[in-house]
Each structure stands twice: as structure tokens, then as C-alpha cells.
Scaffold this active site. Structure first.
Site, PDB file in Angstrom:
ATOM      1  N   SER A 254       0.925  -1.396  -0.037  1.00 50.80           N
ATOM      2  CA  SER A 254       0.062  -0.049  -0.141  1.00 50.80           C
ATOM      3  C   SER A 254       1.008   1.423   0.048  1.00 50.80           C
ATOM      4  O   SER A 254       2.197   1.188   0.335  1.00 50.80           O
ATOM      5  CB  SER A 254      -0.825  -0.076   1.229  1.00 50.80           C
ATOM      6  OG  SER A 254      -0.028   0.335   2.254  1.00 50.80           O
ATOM      7  N   LYS A 255       0.342   2.385  -0.445  1.00 47.42           N
ATOM      8  CA  LYS A 255       0.948   3.387  -0.626  1.00 47.42           C
ATOM      9  C   LYS A 255       1.574   4.156   0.745  1.00 47.42           C
ATOM     10  O   LYS A 255       2.322   4.957   0.715  1.00 47.42           O
ATOM     11  CB  LYS A 255       0.511   4.214  -1.752  1.00 47.42           C
ATOM     12  CG  LYS A 255      -0.995   4.912  -1.364  1.00 47.42           C
ATOM     13  CD  LYS A 255      -1.625   5.753  -2.580  1.00 47.42           C
ATOM     14  CE  LYS A 255      -3.148   5.670  -2.309  1.00 47.42           C
ATOM     15  NZ  LYS A 255      -3.569   6.440  -3.466  1.00 47.42           N
ATOM     16  N   ARG A 256       0.719   3.662   1.695  1.00 45.62           N
ATOM     17  CA  ARG A 256       1.072   4.337   3.071  1.00 45.62           C
ATOM     18  C   ARG A 256       2.393   3.738   3.518  1.00 45.62           C
ATOM     19  O   ARG A 256       3.080   4.519   4.330  1.00 45.62           O
ATOM     20  CB  ARG A 256       0.075   4.032   4.105  1.00 45.62           C
ATOM     21  CG  ARG A 256      -1.180   4.820   3.998  1.00 45.62           C
ATOM     22  CD  ARG A 256      -2.113   4.277   4.821  1.00 45.62           C
ATOM     23  NE  ARG A 256      -3.218   5.190   4.471  1.00 45.62           N
ATOM     24  CZ  ARG A 256      -3.737   6.326   4.508  1.00 45.62           C
ATOM     25  NH1 ARG A 256      -2.777   7.112   5.407  1.00 45.62           N
ATOM     26  NH2 ARG A 256      -4.586   6.887   4.149  1.00 45.62           N
TER      27      ARG A 256
END
Ligand code: GLU
Length: 482
Positions: A254-256
Site C-alpha cells: 500500500s502506498k502508506r
């Protein structure tokens, strides 16, 4: 296997070019090349509100950057085009009609209010969701009459409701699904556009795809797809659902937690062949403990029994380590050529120089003043204090920078004119003065308190690096001892 292998990737152009797209493209490409087959690129832009041509162009550009070329696609054409689903609407409508005539699909006239009430009732009764089949029980002649009279409707797939369906997966063996849990999927929306499921199956068939190699997250759709093949009376392709990429904590990438845009890897100085090698290691074992291999070597060595289902971890440290091997193996001439193609070419320098000329007295000041334009991730250890605006504290600044990174994902045209109002609006939402947020963003994106005009600077550094730096600055602040 025969020489007629045809595989495809089918990205939806709804955002940045995703590292997961390159990962799936790699396995399709390698299999196609090894089998002397074809690798097709199809754009799945059935979601008309979220699809954009900019995103499509970015996906094509990024896949070319990593070095995976396709034999057929929207840009190069081919015998089974068009390769953009928005240009194939008539084909899907005709096929939907075919299914309805065969009784494999049916028009559904239920409106949103009835469906909402149904969901509400199912929630209250703690029953499993899904359409209750009201319109499936209509007399076909009557549904036909109502649809022909122009009554608003969707087309749904008539899924069998009892028993099991077995998906034969080339990596997982037989995967069994209980039919009672599978909804009567909408195939054509009320605006006449197909959903992913119908368009995907029709195109895979018409484009003569023999092997569907895609991410694990689609496996729950496969029973619906098999039912469509059955309804049409077509032979389904073979399915291979690749394991999802994971963050180091094993959660879905995930981009987090990891940058997911391919543009980040380009801008942060990774070499495309190292990234491909790294993606190749995700699930595939070359043999022995060999980790470094070229694309051509992977093509030669590839077989499905060397692909494992263990959760592959996308670990940036490992990627950097591998990248280092590739960098050091370049000849000096090649290294220079790579640097020029990266950020030392005229095109990029001509964007940087206007921003620093005003402050320069001598040429020798230019390079030290611009290092953050030629860096990937920055180190904040010496500027932690400066990251926090006066009157704010580290946790609040960390939250602000992290949330701003999310917010800026929505900025489609990345330029100074669009960025300034976006950051101002976010400051207002936070209840901060604009200049307080600007100063935190300046330090996070450049590592300095004094830098050229902020929004021009963000524009030139680029979207993915800026967002990554905001996140890294937030992480550094969270780790800060107060
Ligand atoms: N359009 C789907 C995607 O965005 C394609 C899934 C598939 O390969 O069937 O990934």
C-alpha cells in the site's frame, strides 16, 4: 506448450502507474517470450468516471521505462483491436444480448431505492447480501417487452445458486467456491456500459487469450468469469493468480508503507533492470539461491513450478541492495548516459536552473544549492526542529504532512498553479495559517529552510518524490524524541 500462447495485462487507467502492474506484466511477458507467444496490452477503461487518458499514457510510459514491450496494444495496434475497452461498447452490448437470449443473463429493473431497502433488510436479518433475484423470476417475454419499451435496467448474470464451482488455477490447483455466496453480477450498467466482468471475459475470448495471469485479488471474480464462458459456450483460458506483493509487515502493498508508483522508482534513481530483477524475485525462484538475473535469463529459466505462493515482500532495502549491484556493473560511459537520461539531461536542468539563477553569484553555488532536485529520499536528522512550524508540535506536524501527502494524490495536473491552492485549502482545513504549512512542506521536500519558490520547486521535484518526502518527514517527526 503450443506456439500460440497469448497473454495480456489489462490495467485500468485510474491512477499512477502501479508497481503491481509491472509485476504482473513481467510474469506475462516472461511467459509469452519463453513460449514464443504474444503479449497484449489492453486498457480496461470501463469505469468512465475514474479513467483518464493521462493515466493511460503514464502507464504505457512507465511500462516502457521498465523495458516490458507488448506486441499488441492501443498504441501499436494489432489484429484484435481496438485495445481500449471504451472503443468496444457495441461489442459488449451485442454479447450481453446474446447472453440474455440464451437465458444466461437477464434484465433487472430494480431501482437503487429497492436495492438499498434490500441491503437494509438483509443487514437487519443478518442474512448474506446479494441480489434476491426478483427480476430473474420475471417472464422473459415480459422483461424483453419492458426493456424494449425503454424502461431503465441493468443486465445481470444468472449465477447458479446451488453447489460448487471449481476454479482450476495453474498455481493453486483446484479452488472451490460455494455458489450460494456468489451474487448475480451486474454485467451491463443502466447507462449501457459494461462492467469489468463482462468486458474482461468477452475481450479475453475475442483476443484469443490462452492464459490469464493476474493478481490474486481477482480470484474471487473467476467463478463469475467461468460462468460467463459457460453461458457463451466458450472454452475458458487457463488461470494463474499471482500472490500479492506485501509490505514488510506482510500487509498488502500500500502506498502508506511503500511507494507504489513506478514513477517514484524512476525519479529516486532505481535502474529499470534492477527493478525488474527484484519484481522477478517476488514469487519466482531462479534456482539455487541465485538472486541476480537479467530479463533474458528469467525468460530462459522460467516455469510455473518455480513460482511459489508465499507472500512476496516488497522490501525497499533489498531493492536498493540489488540496484547497487546493477549500478556498479555499469561502465563509466553507461553510468554517465544513465545519469543524463535521469536528471542530468538538458530537459530537467532547464527546469531547475530558472529557480536558482536569482540567488546565485557564482557558478560554483549552483550545484550545492540544488542537491534536493537530484536526490531521492532525504535525511531529516539535522532539520527536525525546522520541520515543525513555530507554535506547532511534532505530532501535529507529522499528521499534517502525512495527510497532505494523501491529499496531493488527488492533484492530477502536477504544476505550481494547481499545487498552491491545494496546499492552501489543506492548511485551512487544518486550521493552520498557510505560511505555517508552507514552511513545513518546504523543509520536508527540500531538507532546507531556504529554497526556491515553493510551488515551482514541488512541481520540478515531481509528484511521487514530493509525496514520499512528506511521508518520510512525518515518519522522522514521529520517531523524534521530545
Ligand atoms: N482491469 C483489471 C485490473 O485493473 C484487470 C484484471 C484482470 O487481469 O483480469 O487489474
Amino acid at each position: 506448450m503450443s506456439a500460440s500462447v497469448r497473454v495480456r495485462i489489462a490495467p485500468s487507467p485510474t491512477g499512477d502507474p502501479h508497481v503491481g502492474t509491472a509485476y504482473i506484466a513481467l510474469f506475462n511477458y516472461v511467459f509469452a517470450r519463453q513460449q514464443k507467444g504474444q503479449f497484449v496490452l489492453r486498457i480496461e477503461d470501463t469505469d468512465r468516471t475514474r479513467s483518464t487518458l493521462e493515466s493511460e499514457a503514464a502507464i504505457l510510459r512507465a511500462l516502457k521505462w521498465v523495458g516490458l514491450n507488448w506486441d499488441e496494444g492501443p498504441d501499436v495496434g494489432g489484429p484484435y483491436g481496438p485495445y481500449r475497452q471504451s472503443e468496444r461498447a457495441a461489442i459488449y452490448q451485442e454479447h450481453a444480448r446474446l447472453l440474455v437470449d440464451k437465458g444466461a443473463a437477464y434484465p433487472c429493473f430494480c431501482d437503487e431505492a429497492r436495492l438499498a431497502a434490500l441491503r437494509e433488510q438483509q443487514r437487519a436479518e443478518k442474512k448474506s447480501g446479494g441480489y434476491d433475484g426478483l427480476c430473474r423470476r420475471l417472464d422473459p417475454a415480459e422483461s424483453k417487452r419492458r426493456a424494449a419499451a425503454g424502461e431503465k435496467h441493468v443486465i445481470r448474470l444468472a449465477m447458479p445458486k446451488e453447489g460448487e464451482m471449481i476454479v482450476k488455477d495453474g498455481l493453486r490447483g483446484d479452488v472451490t467456491f460455494q455458489l450460494a455466496t456468489i451474487d448475480d453480477q451486474v454485467l451491463v450498467k443502466s447507462d449501457g456500459f459494461p462492467t469489468y466482468h463482462l468486458a474482461n471475459v468477452v475481450d479475453d475470448h475475442l483476443m484469443k487469450i490462452t492464459h490469464v495471469v493476474r493478481a490474486e485479488e481477482w480470484i474471487t471474480s473467476t467463478p463469475k468469469h467461468l460462468q460467463l464462458y459457460l453461458g457463451f459456450g466458450w472454452e475458458p483460458p487457463q488461470f494463474f493468480h499471482m500472490p500479492l506483493l506485501r509490505n514488510t509487515d506482510k500487509s498488502k502493498i500500500s502506498k502508506r508503507k511503500n511507494p507504489v508508483s513506478l514513477d517514484y522508482y524512476r525519479d529516486a534513481g532505481y535502474l529499470p533492470e534492477a527493478l525488474l530483477n527484484f519484481l522477478g524475485l517476488m514469487g519466482f525462484s531462479f534456482g539455487g539461491d541465485r538472486e541476480k538475473f537479467t530479463l533474458a535469463e528469467m525468460v530462459e529459466a522460467f516455469s510455473w513450478d518455480k513460482v511459489s505462493l508465499g507472500a512476496p515482500v516488497f522490501d525497499l532495502e533489498k531493492l536498493s541492495w540489488l540496484n547497487g549491484h546493477y549500478v556498479r556493473a555499469l561502465s563509466i560511459d553507461e553510468l554517465l548516459a544513465r545519469l543524463r537520461a535521469w536528471r542530468l539531461g538538458d530537459e530537467y536542468l532547464l527546469r531547475v536552473l530558472p529557480l536558482v539563477r536569482e540567488r546565485a553569484e557564482r557558478l560554483d553555488q549552483i550545484i550545492p544549492a540544488t542537491t534536493f532536485f537530484f536526490s531521492g529520499d532525504l535525511d531529516y536528522s539535522t532539520v527536525l526542529g525546522e520541520l515543525v512550524p513555530k507554535g506547532k508540535d511534532a505530532p501535529a506536524t507529522a499528521t499534517a504532512l502525512g495527510e497532505l501527502a494523501d491529499e496531493l494524490d488527488n492533484v492530477r495536473a502536477w504544476n505550481a498553479a494547481a499545487l498552491e491552492p491545494a496546499v492552501r485549502a489543506f492548511a485551512e482545513k487544518l486550521g493552520w495559517q498557510a505560511k505555517e504549512l508552507f514552511s513545513a512542506v518546504r523543509v520536508a521536500s527540500t531538507g532546507r529552510t531556504a529554497a526556491p519558490p515553493l510551488f515551482d520547486t514541488l512541481d520540478v521535484i515531481g509528484k511521487d518524490l514530493v509525496r514520499r518526502r512528506l511521508r518520510l518527514a512525518a515518519t522522522a517527526l514521529r520517531a523524534k524524541k521530545t
